[in-house]
Design an enzyme around this catalytic site. Structure first.
Site, short mmCIF file in Angstrom:
data_model
loop_
_atom_site.label_atom_id
_atom_site.label_comp_id
_atom_site.label_asym_id
_atom_site.label_seq_id
_atom_site.Cartn_x
_atom_site.Cartn_y
_atom_site.Cartn_z
N SER A 63 52.66 -32.16 2.84
CA SER A 63 51.89 -30.91 2.69
C SER A 63 52.19 -29.94 3.84
O SER A 63 52.19 -28.73 3.66
CB SER A 63 50.39 -31.21 2.62
OG SER A 63 50.01 -31.90 3.78
N ASN A 91 59.31 -34.27 5.70
CA ASN A 91 58.33 -34.54 6.76
C ASN A 91 57.46 -35.73 6.38
O ASN A 91 57.29 -36.04 5.20
CB ASN A 91 57.45 -33.30 6.98
CG ASN A 91 56.71 -33.36 8.31
OD1 ASN A 91 57.26 -33.83 9.31
ND2 ASN A 91 55.47 -32.92 8.33
N THR A 131 57.02 -23.17 28.11
CA THR A 131 57.27 -24.46 27.45
C THR A 131 55.93 -25.13 27.12
O THR A 131 54.87 -24.52 27.26
CB THR A 131 58.22 -25.33 28.31
OG1 THR A 131 58.58 -26.48 27.55
CG2 THR A 131 57.60 -25.77 29.63
N LYS A 143 53.68 -22.36 24.19
CA LYS A 143 54.50 -21.45 23.38
C LYS A 143 53.66 -20.66 22.38
O LYS A 143 53.88 -19.48 22.16
CB LYS A 143 55.60 -22.23 22.65
CG LYS A 143 56.70 -22.73 23.57
CD LYS A 143 57.82 -23.38 22.80
CE LYS A 143 58.82 -23.99 23.76
NZ LYS A 143 59.99 -24.54 23.08
P1 NDP Z 1 55.28 -30.95 16.93
O1 NDP Z 1 54.23 -31.82 17.52
O2 NDP Z 1 54.96 -29.53 16.61
O3 NDP Z 1 55.80 -31.63 15.55
C1 NDP Z 1 56.08 -33.01 15.52
C2 NDP Z 1 56.83 -33.36 14.23
O4 NDP Z 1 57.25 -34.72 14.34
C3 NDP Z 1 56.00 -33.27 12.95
O5 NDP Z 1 56.82 -32.90 11.87
C4 NDP Z 1 55.49 -34.70 12.81
O6 NDP Z 1 55.16 -35.07 11.47
C5 NDP Z 1 56.71 -35.47 13.24
N1 NDP Z 1 56.38 -36.81 13.74
C6 NDP Z 1 55.74 -37.13 14.90
N2 NDP Z 1 55.61 -38.47 15.00
C7 NDP Z 1 56.20 -39.00 13.88
C8 NDP Z 1 56.38 -40.33 13.41
N3 NDP Z 1 55.92 -41.40 14.10
N4 NDP Z 1 57.01 -40.52 12.23
C9 NDP Z 1 57.48 -39.46 11.53
N5 NDP Z 1 57.34 -38.17 11.92
C10 NDP Z 1 56.70 -37.96 13.09
O7 NDP Z 1 56.53 -31.05 17.93
P2 NDP Z 1 57.69 -29.96 18.14
O8 NDP Z 1 58.11 -29.50 16.79
O9 NDP Z 1 57.27 -28.96 19.14
O10 NDP Z 1 58.85 -30.82 18.84
C11 NDP Z 1 59.65 -31.74 18.10
C12 NDP Z 1 60.77 -32.29 18.99
O11 NDP Z 1 61.73 -31.29 19.27
C13 NDP Z 1 60.29 -32.83 20.34
O12 NDP Z 1 60.87 -34.10 20.52
C14 NDP Z 1 60.82 -31.84 21.35
O13 NDP Z 1 61.13 -32.47 22.58
C15 NDP Z 1 62.08 -31.35 20.65
N6 NDP Z 1 62.51 -30.01 21.11
C16 NDP Z 1 63.73 -29.87 21.72
C17 NDP Z 1 64.16 -28.64 22.19
C18 NDP Z 1 65.51 -28.53 22.86
O14 NDP Z 1 65.79 -27.48 23.49
N7 NDP Z 1 66.37 -29.52 22.73
C19 NDP Z 1 63.34 -27.42 22.04
C20 NDP Z 1 62.08 -27.65 21.36
C21 NDP Z 1 61.69 -28.92 20.93
P3 NDP Z 1 53.68 -34.80 10.85
O15 NDP Z 1 53.66 -33.35 10.46
O16 NDP Z 1 53.60 -35.72 9.70
O17 NDP Z 1 52.70 -35.11 11.95
#
Ligand code: NDP
Length: 288
Positions: A169, A165, A64, A68
């Site tokens: 980009s 998103n 986790t 990953k």
């Molecule tokens: P990442 O850090 O890889 O990606 C974060 C994403 O959230 C990006 O698209 C980012 O946009 C966006 N983001 C973050 N803050 C904001 C904001 N203030 N406003 C708008 N967009 C925002 O995280 P992960 O993809 O690894 O995880 C995402 C979520 O999924 C987490 O909450 C995690 O807990 C959950 N999750 C749940 C699982 C489950 O089993 N239920 C398994 C895996 C994940 P930008 O690109 O513009 O920065």
């Protein structure tokens, strides 16, 4: 004979995986020891922990945050990767490839990485009774979690996919990268836009952003609507789900996805199929 498993993360104390896997083991009547494994956040530390675990007779490991991608890099350099792990660019499940060991390969060569997160989400949506075949889907977020669910959603037969998103980009790059890596994804027309520009009616909208970790809310257009809304986050109040529930949509948080991905890991390691509905009921009773 007790089979040993770990979940590796940093931090890891909050992980619910030991409790979930214990319920699975009780259901199929096998003896397991599943422990949380804290690991220093560096490449050498991670490799040392994994190798020591498998050398010591460990059967399987979950990976986790924040490891990953590192687990993926390790298995890419040496070992093996499933198709879903390759496309996701991330590994959440490690096991030993017995064929490599039988042919005299080392433990390091036999460590195999899989990714069950995306299929865990799809299986949960199916359990909820929400239709995926022919569905118009909007996915909000373009990070690691979004990346891992795109192929399973397409394999489940969705008709349209829009990825929105904050940083457009990143969504565009994600589609370009995945289309280059997977013919299945390349054949699918995927559109991208800024989250604020996502409008209209969808069957399903999935929040795969990490915004739920903060007190912020996603800036969504007023005319954005759906029949079903899913937030991958769980265990807290989720304004994203409340917004769509207020407009009559069915909603779900992501705890079922967590159980779903765990069940697939468990099945991969032990060969025992899990009745996920029954396990979910047992786990909710333990929470009461
Ligand atoms: P990442 O850090 O890889 O990606 C974060 C994403 O959230 C990006 O698209 C980012 O946009 C966006 N983001 C973050 N803050 C904001 C904001 N203030 N406003 C708008 N967009 C925002 O995280 P992960 O993809 O690894 O995880 C995402 C979520 O999924 C987490 O909450 C995690 O807990 C959950 N999750 C749940 C699982 C489950 O089993 N239920 C398994 C895996 C994940 P930008 O690109 O513009 O920065």
């Amino acid at each position: 004979m007790t089979r040993h498993f770990i979940v590796i993360g940093n931090p890891i104390a909050h992980s619910k995986s030991p409790q979930i896997h214990q319920v699975f083991a009780t259901q199929v009547d096998i003896d397991i020891c599943y422990q949380r494994q804290h690991c220093p956040d560096n490449a050498a530390g991670f490799s040392a922990v994994i190798e020591a675990f498998f050398h010591g007779g460990g059967v399987g490991a979950n990976v986790t945050v924040p490891f990953k991608q590192r687990a993926y890099d390790n298995c890419l350099a040496r070992g093996g990767l499933s198709e879903h792990a390759k496309i996701a660019g991330a590994v959440n499940t490690l096991l030993l490839n017995e064929a490599v060991l039988k042919n005299g390969g080392s433990i390091k060569d036999a460590i195999y990485g899989d990714n069950t997160d995306g299929q865990g989400l799809v299986n949960h949506i199916v359990r909820l009774g929400w239709p995926l075949s022919g569905a118009r889907v909007a996915l909000i977020g373009a990070g690691g979690a979004a990346r891992g669910i795109i192929l399973p959603l397409i394999e489940a037969g969705i008709a349209q996919l829009t990825i929105a998103n904050r940083t457009v980009s990143k969504a565009t790059k994600l589609v370009t990268d995945l289309s280059a890596a997977s013919p299945t994804i390349a054949q699918h027309h995927i559109t991208t836009c800024a989250t604020t520009d996502l409008t209209g009616q969808f069957d399903l909208i999935i929040n795969a952003t990490s915004i739920g970790l903060s007190s912020n809310t996603l800036p969504l257009a007023d005319d954005l609507n759906c029949h079903y809304a899913y937030d991958m986050m769980y265990g807290r109040a989720l304004p994203f789900l409340q917004r769509f529930a207020d407009r009559g949509a069915q909603t779900s948080e992501g705890y079922g996805m967590l159980i779903g991905q765990a069940a697939l890991s468990f099945e991969r390691w032990t060969g025992h199929a899990i009745n996920v509905e029954q396990a979910t009921t047992t786990l909710s009773k333990q929470h009461e």
